[in-house]
Motif scaffolding. Structure first.
Motif, PDB file in Angstrom:
ATOM      1  N   HIS A   5      -5.155  -6.440   3.008  1.00  0.00           N
ATOM      2  CA  HIS A   5      -4.796  -6.999   2.175  1.00  0.00           C
ATOM      3  C   HIS A   5      -3.441  -7.271   1.574  1.00  0.00           C
ATOM      4  N   VAL A   6      -2.210  -6.237   2.752  1.00  0.00           N
ATOM      5  CA  VAL A   6      -1.252  -5.865   1.956  1.00  0.00           C
ATOM      6  C   VAL A   6       0.149  -6.847   3.077  1.00  0.00           C
ATOM      7  N   GLY A   7       1.425  -6.583   2.392  1.00  0.00           N
ATOM      8  CA  GLY A   7       2.564  -6.890   3.394  1.00  0.00           C
ATOM      9  C   GLY A   7       3.041  -5.530   4.011  1.00  0.00           C
ATOM     10  N   SER A   8       2.973  -4.871   3.025  1.00  0.00           N
ATOM     11  CA  SER A   8       3.734  -3.664   3.316  1.00  0.00           C
ATOM     12  C   SER A   8       3.080  -2.386   3.000  1.00  0.00           C
ATOM     13  N   LEU A   9       3.378  -0.922   4.117  1.00  0.00           N
ATOM     14  CA  LEU A   9       3.005   0.489   3.322  1.00  0.00           C
ATOM     15  C   LEU A   9       3.883   1.306   4.293  1.00  0.00           C
ATOM     16  N   LEU A  10       3.860   1.858   2.305  1.00  0.00           N
ATOM     17  CA  LEU A  10       4.915   2.652   2.091  1.00  0.00           C
ATOM     18  C   LEU A  10       4.453   4.634   2.256  1.00  0.00           C
ATOM     19  N   LEU A  11       5.051   4.842   3.491  1.00  0.00           N
ATOM     20  CA  LEU A  11       5.148   6.736   3.311  1.00  0.00           C
ATOM     21  C   LEU A  11       5.401   7.504   2.567  1.00  0.00           C
ATOM     22  N   LEU A  12       4.649   7.915   1.770  1.00  0.00           N
ATOM     23  CA  LEU A  12       5.480   9.021   1.201  1.00  0.00           C
ATOM     24  C   LEU A  12       5.311  10.609   0.656  1.00  0.00           C
ATOM     25  N   SER A  13       6.577  11.096   0.852  1.00  0.00           N
ATOM     26  CA  SER A  13       6.493  12.931   0.956  1.00  0.00           C
ATOM     27  C   SER A  13       7.667  13.086   0.497  1.00  0.00           C
ATOM     28  N   GLU A  14       7.808  14.460   0.054  1.00  0.00           N
ATOM     29  CA  GLU A  14       8.758  15.090   0.001  1.00  0.00           C
ATOM     30  C   GLU A  14       9.773  16.063   0.779  1.00  0.00           C
ATOM     31  N   LYS A  15      10.803  15.458   0.110  1.00  0.00           N
ATOM     32  CA  LYS A  15      11.662  16.585   1.633  1.00  0.00           C
ATOM     33  C   LYS A  15      12.750  17.359   0.763  1.00  0.00           C
ATOM     34  N   LYS A  16      12.730  18.800   1.052  1.00  0.00           N
ATOM     35  CA  LYS A  16      14.044  19.262  -0.218  1.00  0.00           C
ATOM     36  C   LYS A  16      13.915  18.223  -1.271  1.00  0.00           C
ATOM     37  N   GLN A  17      13.309  19.042  -1.767  1.00  0.00           N
ATOM     38  CA  GLN A  17      13.290  18.303  -3.133  1.00  0.00           C
ATOM     39  C   GLN A  17      13.545  16.618  -3.722  1.00  0.00           C
ATOM     40  N   HIS A  18      13.596  16.094  -2.307  1.00  0.00           N
ATOM     41  CA  HIS A  18      13.603  14.583  -3.113  1.00  0.00           C
ATOM     42  C   HIS A  18      12.557  13.673  -2.433  1.00  0.00           C
ATOM     43  N   ALA A  62       1.021  -1.096  -0.071  1.00  0.00           N
ATOM     44  CA  ALA A  62       0.319   0.140   0.083  1.00  0.00           C
ATOM     45  C   ALA A  62       0.948   1.206  -0.184  1.00  0.00           C
ATOM     46  N   VAL A  63       0.467   2.287  -0.784  1.00  0.00           N
ATOM     47  CA  VAL A  63       1.027   3.682  -0.462  1.00  0.00           C
ATOM     48  C   VAL A  63       0.418   5.257  -0.167  1.00  0.00           C
ATOM     49  N   ALA A  64       0.664   5.466   0.521  1.00  0.00           N
ATOM     50  CA  ALA A  64      -0.101   6.420   1.365  1.00  0.00           C
ATOM     51  C   ALA A  64       1.458   7.831   0.756  1.00  0.00           C
ATOM     52  N   GLY A  65       0.265   9.332   0.295  1.00  0.00           N
ATOM     53  CA  GLY A  65       1.418  10.182   0.422  1.00  0.00           C
ATOM     54  C   GLY A  65       0.135  11.010  -0.574  1.00  0.00           C
ATOM     55  N   PRO A  66       1.333  12.523  -1.004  1.00  0.00           N
ATOM     56  CA  PRO A  66       0.449  13.442  -1.684  1.00  0.00           C
ATOM     57  C   PRO A  66       0.546  11.735  -3.489  1.00  0.00           C
ATOM     58  N   PRO A  67      -0.265  12.851  -4.085  1.00  0.00           N
ATOM     59  CA  PRO A  67      -1.049  12.185  -5.114  1.00  0.00           C
ATOM     60  C   PRO A  67       0.065  12.167  -6.008  1.00  0.00           C
ATOM     61  N   VAL A 102      -3.401   3.923  -0.797  1.00  0.00           N
ATOM     62  CA  VAL A 102      -4.282   4.139   0.178  1.00  0.00           C
ATOM     63  C   VAL A 102      -4.491   5.654   1.526  1.00  0.00           C
ATOM     64  N   PRO A 103      -5.640   6.276   1.378  1.00  0.00           N
ATOM     65  CA  PRO A 103      -5.463   7.390   2.723  1.00  0.00           C
ATOM     66  C   PRO A 103      -4.335   7.799   3.574  1.00  0.00           C
ATOM     67  N   LEU A 104      -4.169   9.031   3.626  1.00  0.00           N
ATOM     68  CA  LEU A 104      -2.721   9.013   4.595  1.00  0.00           C
ATOM     69  C   LEU A 104      -3.484   9.516   5.462  1.00  0.00           C
ATOM     70  N   SER A 105      -2.779   8.757   7.275  1.00  0.00           N
ATOM     71  CA  SER A 105      -2.728   8.186   8.342  1.00  0.00           C
ATOM     72  C   SER A 105      -1.853   8.792   9.082  1.00  0.00           C
ATOM     73  N   SER A 106      -2.202   9.562  10.416  1.00  0.00           N
ATOM     74  CA  SER A 106      -1.422  10.263  11.201  1.00  0.00           C
ATOM     75  C   SER A 106      -0.966   9.242  12.202  1.00  0.00           C
TER      76      SER A 106
END
Lengths: 406, 303
Positions: free
Chosen positions: A95-108, A53-58, A79-83
């Motif tokens: 039904h997933v094994g992992s969740l990736l939370l994606l964000s942008e930080k200093k153009q990375h 599952a991935v969550a973060g800005p579209p 999936v929706p972003l949660s705090s």
């Protein structure tokens, strides 16, 4: 004429027997299971592990979903972003094994991984597929263009003589695994049928009339050939079942796909000939031993006690052969491929997954053939002793004396 | 002709047969008698080539018993055995085929035997569904369907009811007429006495007596007479004979064993002189009498 008469009667009798029908059905189910099991296991594992599952800005999750799927082979859902950090229960619900939370930080690209399988979902398995997205953030170019720029071809060449690439090697291992299982089932099941048939004739007292009419080698040979025919029939049935099942793929990937859909098409002539030759040798060795043993049984209730110890070397041979698949040139494998009873399994395993020198193959065949002859002589003598010995079981000295003296 | 010459068979330290010599002419019905464990079955197994003798030889028309010779033999073993799931007719055909008879011929022969042994109702049923007696009849058919030259039957009458025993007796008598050599063993003495023309009594692996019934009786040391009525004068006359022994009184009749040398015609004349005689019967010893006497070791030696 006697041979043909016994052969026909034996074949018909066993074809109609409950044991054969049950064996055919359960054997077919076994083959089906073995054919599908790796695919099923892998698909079940992948269903959990390779689903992410991935969550973060579209702007990040949409390209990330595409990159993880195409570059990493993951099944991805957004999936929706949660705090709140996800729990194992949350991942199971998705039904997933992992969740990736994606964000942008200093153009990375900044990635946090929450996983139930840290051994397989690692930094490298995630970093590689998402690298174009990270470069895209820094260079402000579309991820697809970055991905195109970053692509470079890699070709894997096998240095072993037998297989040109890893896929072919995996398919050969899958074939070997399946055929070894078939070999084991055929030898065990049909040797048991020979044992039962001989014991039935002994316990029903038909034996005495038979030996008054037919000479023992003819009787024994007709029985064994009838068993071999039945085994061939079973083999064909099971192979057809396996072939049909493997042709209807499951959508699994990697090794599972090799077993599930390409294994039967990957059977080489070398493997097939090896299978048939070593099946014939292995089955001949075991069936004469089982026939001799069956003639010593006075009550059908004693069959289990007689057959149990005889199956031990077959089970050991099967296990050694499975170990051989992992390392066909290991010293234990080379030695065992010349040891009678073990040889049909181990040498076949070596032939199926490596290039065995022809001299070694012929040597093993010669040893096995010599053993078939020796076992046939000893088994035939036991058979002669046992068929007319009623009332009490022969003693071990009697058995040994009967097997080794004329 | 079947010939056993000084045949011997040992099982480890046990001597099962010792110096057994027999000669059975073609067409003879030969009774092999002996107590349990005497060596009858071993003798039959040697005849059939199931076992090879440790000493001596067994020959059929001068030839050793090999696979070809055995095709001309039939065998009904003491322990009956059939393939339980095989149908009666198939069973008979199968054993006929094993003896080398072509399928077309053996099928007709099987039907003939099914009819002869009154097995028609069961022809298409699995053997396991038959009663013990009927199973035995199937085995007889299996042993004889290929028209063997020599038929060996080990205890063929055991387990048969009187009706089936008579059927089997008639079948064997018919084979006898056709010239088949029959070798039988049985504990049913009256059956074997009725059928056989020659006998051999075996005990502890050795031949104790052999020959026709007349030859076996010839060694009997006494003559048995039964006289009626048993008047006092009659009994006194019999008792005066030296060596005479009273056996039994049965109604009005009295039975005595007299020395073998007794002249029965002269005896009858003397009895008529002393009283009124309504019956005078000279009783020959039965096969059972001879058998028991031989086994007690007080009589006949090999002829």
């Amino acid at each position: 004429m006697q041979f043909g008469t016994i052969y026909n009667a034996e074949l018909l009798r066993r074809l109609r027997s409950r044991a054969f029908v049950i064996g055919l059905i359960f054997g077919g189910l076994g083959v089906a299971l073995v054919t599908r099991l790796p695919s099923l296991i892998e698909s079940m594992q992948l269903g959990a592990i390779r689903s992410i599952a991935v969550a973060g800005p579209p702007s990040l999750v949409v390209p990330a979903k595409q990159l993880l799927h195409e570059n990493g082979g993951f099944s991805v859902r957004i999936v929706p972003l949660s705090s709140v950090a996800p729990s194992q229960e949350t991942l199971r619900r998705w039904h997933v094994g992992s969740l990736l939370l994606l964000s942008e930080k200093k153009q990375h690209l900044n990635v946090s991984i929450y996983t139930t399988d840290p051994e397989n979902v690692t930094l490298s398995t995630i970093r590689g597929p998402l690298l174009p997205l990270d470069v895209s953030l820094r260079t402000h170019r579309p991820p697809t263009a970055v991905r195109r720029d970053l692509y470079f071809p890699i070709t894997v060449h096998s240095v072993t003589a037998r297989f040109v690439n890893a896929a072919q090697s995996a398919a050969a291992h899958a074939v070997a695994y399946l055929l070894l299982f078939l070999l084991y089932m055929l030898i065990v099941f049909n040797s048991q049928l020979v044992l039962t048939s001989v014991a039935e004739e002994k316990t029903s007292r038909v034996a005495e009339v038979l030996v008054a009419t037919v000479n023992l080698p003819t009787l024994l040979a007709a029985k064994i050939l009838a068993s071999t025919t039945l085994a061939a029939l079973q083999m064909a049935t099971w192979i057809v079942i396996g072939g049909l099942l493997s042709s209807s793929g499951t959508g699994a990937t990697g090794p599972a796909l090799a077993v599930g859909s390409t294994s039967f098409s990957a059977v080489t002539l070398e493997t097939l000939v090896g299978f048939l030759v070593f099946f014939a040798l292995g089955f001949s060795q075991m069936s004469v031993i089982f026939a001799g043993a069956g003639s010593l049984v006075n009550r059908t209730e004693d069959l289990g006690a007689v057959s149990g110890p005889l199956f031990i070397p077959v089970i050991v041979a099967f296990m050694l052969a499975i170990m051989t698949l992992a390392n066909p040139e290991a010293p234990f494998a080379v030695v065992c491929s010349f040891v009678p009873v073990l040889s049909p399994f181990v040498m076949f395993a070596r032939i199926a997954v490596s290039s065995v020198p022809l001299g070694q193959v012929l040597g093993a065949c010669a040893i096995d053939l010599a053993c078939v002859i020796l076992f046939a002589i000893a088994g035939g003598r036991l058979y002669r002793l046992g068929m007319l010995l009623y009332g009490r079981a022969p003693s071990w000295p009697q058995i040994v004396r009967a097997a080794f003296t004329r | 002709m079947l010939e056993l010459e000084s045949a011997e068979k040992r099982f480890a330290d046990v001597v099962a047969l010792r110096d057994v010599s027999l000669s059975i002419s073609d067409g003879t019905t030969f009774g092999l008698l002996g107590p349990n464990g005497a060596g009858k079955t071993t003798t039959m197994r040697l005849i059939l080539g199931i076992m090879t003798p440790d000493g001596g030889s067994v020959r059929w028309n001068g030839a050793r018993i090999d696979e070809r010779v055995r095709l001309r033999f039939g065998y009904l073993p003491e322990e009956r055995g059939l393939y339980g799931k095989m149908r009666v007719r198939d069973h008979i055909v199968y054993f006929g085929r094993l003896h080398g008879v072509p399928k077309s011929e053996i099928e007709a022969a099987a039907d003939e035997w099914i009819e002869r042994l009154d097995l028609g109702t069961y022809a298409l049923r699995p053997c396991a569904e038959l009663s013990k007696g009927n199973q035995q009849k199937v085995q007889v058919a299996c042993a004889a369907v290929h028209r063997p030259e020599l038929l060996v039957l080990d205890e063929p009458f055991t387990g048969l009811d009187p009706v089936n025993a008579q059927i089997l007796h008639d079948v064997l008598a018919a084979m006898q007429k056709r010239g088949t050599t029959l070798v039988l063993s049985s504990h049913e003495m009256w059956q074997i006495e009725r059928l056989c023309t020659e006998f051999c009594i075996i005990a502890r692996g050795s031949v104790r007596a052999r020959g026709t019934l007349a030859q076996l009786r010839s060694g009997w040391p006494t003559r048995r007479v039964r006289v009626a009525p048993d008047g006092g004068a009659v009994c006194a006359t019999l008792e005066r004979i030296e060596g005479a022994r009273f056996i039994e009184r049965d109604g009005e009749a009295v039975t005595f064993d007299l020395p073998r040398a007794t002249d029965c015609a002269e005896l009858l004349r003397r009895l008529i002189e002393v009283g009124t005689i309504s019956s005078f019967e000279q009783i020959e010893p039965s096969l059972q009498d001879v058998y028991l006497r031989v086994l007690r070791g007080d009589g006949t030696e090999a002829a």
